[in-house]
Design a protein around this motif. Sequence first.
Motif, mmCIF file in Angstrom:
data_model
loop_
_atom_site.group_PDB
_atom_site.id
_atom_site.type_symbol
_atom_site.label_atom_id
_atom_site.label_comp_id
_atom_site.label_asym_id
_atom_site.label_seq_id
_atom_site.Cartn_x
_atom_site.Cartn_y
_atom_site.Cartn_z
ATOM 1 N N THR A 29 61.915 54.680 33.603
ATOM 2 C CA THR A 29 63.239 55.235 33.895
ATOM 3 C C THR A 29 63.680 54.863 35.306
ATOM 4 N N ALA A 30 62.784 55.007 36.259
ATOM 5 C CA ALA A 30 63.102 54.687 37.646
ATOM 6 C C ALA A 30 63.427 53.203 37.806
ATOM 7 N N ARG A 31 62.707 52.346 37.068
ATOM 8 C CA ARG A 31 62.979 50.908 37.164
ATOM 9 C C ARG A 31 64.390 50.579 36.696
ATOM 10 N N VAL A 32 64.841 51.225 35.642
ATOM 11 C CA VAL A 32 66.207 51.001 35.149
ATOM 12 C C VAL A 32 67.221 51.506 36.170
ATOM 13 N N ILE A 33 67.012 52.711 36.668
ATOM 14 C CA ILE A 33 67.955 53.298 37.616
ATOM 15 C C ILE A 33 68.057 52.466 38.892
ATOM 16 N N LEU A 34 66.913 52.098 39.448
ATOM 17 C CA LEU A 34 66.921 51.328 40.693
ATOM 18 C C LEU A 34 67.560 49.957 40.508
ATOM 19 N N TYR A 35 67.290 49.314 39.381
ATOM 20 C CA TYR A 35 67.885 48.003 39.131
ATOM 21 C C TYR A 35 69.400 48.111 38.979
ATOM 22 N N ARG A 36 69.839 49.185 38.328
ATOM 23 C CA ARG A 36 71.287 49.410 38.198
ATOM 24 C C ARG A 36 71.933 49.549 39.571
ATOM 25 N N ARG A 37 71.305 50.329 40.436
ATOM 26 C CA ARG A 37 71.864 50.553 41.772
ATOM 27 C C ARG A 37 71.873 49.257 42.585
ATOM 28 N N GLU A 38 70.766 48.514 42.541
ATOM 29 C CA GLU A 38 70.658 47.280 43.321
ATOM 30 C C GLU A 38 71.701 46.243 42.897
ATOM 31 N N ASN A 39 72.003 46.198 41.600
ATOM 32 C CA ASN A 39 72.909 45.178 41.077
ATOM 33 C C ASN A 39 74.285 45.720 40.707
ATOM 34 N N LYS A 40 74.525 46.984 41.063
ATOM 35 C CA LYS A 40 75.830 47.625 40.830
ATOM 36 C C LYS A 40 76.281 47.495 39.369
ATOM 37 N N ILE A 41 75.381 47.882 38.455
ATOM 38 C CA ILE A 41 75.671 47.874 37.028
ATOM 39 C C ILE A 41 75.832 49.329 36.606
ATOM 40 N N GLY A 42 77.077 49.721 36.321
ATOM 41 C CA GLY A 42 77.345 51.114 35.983
ATOM 42 C C GLY A 42 76.964 51.472 34.558
ATOM 43 N N LEU A 43 77.570 50.784 33.605
ATOM 44 C CA LEU A 43 77.311 51.040 32.186
ATOM 45 C C LEU A 43 76.886 49.742 31.513
ATOM 46 N N GLY A 44 76.147 49.880 30.439
ATOM 47 C CA GLY A 44 75.721 48.692 29.710
ATOM 48 C C GLY A 44 74.698 47.893 30.494
ATOM 49 N N ASP A 45 74.644 46.584 30.193
ATOM 50 C CA ASP A 45 73.654 45.741 30.851
ATOM 51 C C ASP A 45 74.270 44.705 31.789
ATOM 52 N N GLY A 46 75.581 44.644 31.860
ATOM 53 C CA GLY A 46 76.250 43.727 32.763
ATOM 54 C C GLY A 46 75.947 42.260 32.497
ATOM 55 N N ASN A 47 75.592 41.932 31.258
ATOM 56 C CA ASN A 47 75.186 40.569 30.889
ATOM 57 C C ASN A 47 74.075 40.036 31.793
ATOM 58 N N ASN A 48 73.223 40.929 32.253
ATOM 59 C CA ASN A 48 72.117 40.590 33.131
ATOM 60 C C ASN A 48 70.827 40.627 32.306
ATOM 61 N N ASN A 49 70.162 39.484 32.199
ATOM 62 C CA ASN A 49 68.969 39.374 31.360
ATOM 63 C C ASN A 49 67.872 40.356 31.779
ATOM 64 N N MET A 50 67.634 40.481 33.063
ATOM 65 C CA MET A 50 66.594 41.400 33.540
ATOM 66 C C MET A 50 66.965 42.844 33.224
ATOM 67 N N MET A 51 68.239 43.186 33.347
ATOM 68 C CA MET A 51 68.673 44.544 33.013
ATOM 69 C C MET A 51 68.456 44.808 31.535
ATOM 70 N N GLN A 52 68.760 43.835 30.692
ATOM 71 C CA GLN A 52 68.547 43.976 29.256
ATOM 72 C C GLN A 52 67.072 44.234 28.955
ATOM 73 N N ARG A 53 66.201 43.506 29.619
ATOM 74 C CA ARG A 53 64.764 43.665 29.391
ATOM 75 C C ARG A 53 64.280 45.043 29.822
#
Length: 87
Positions: A29-53
């Motif tokens: 859970t923390a990995r998803v949250i931190l990655y969202r914050r670092e890459n400014k992805i609010g909702l969804g995956d932002g077409n970011n492969n690492m976020m999807q994973r």
Amino acid sequence: EFACGSQTQQMHITALYGGALTIWYLVLTARVILYRRENKIGLGDGNNNMMQRRIRAHGNFAEYVPLVSLYVDCEDYSMTGTVIITY
């Protein structure tokens, strides 16, 4: 009687695995949250492969671990042997 010595020991094994899996879930859970914050992805995956994973890893854990945990708990309850579950 239900509370025999081996049954008590087996229930501790289920609790140990449950605690370890809860910690791992919080890590995912923390990995998803931190990655969202670092890459400014609010909702969804932002077409970011690492976020999807990361989202899929978190989702797969949430989908499959409760079912497997229930199975392990049933095995503990039926007293089929702690050796099979822990090794």
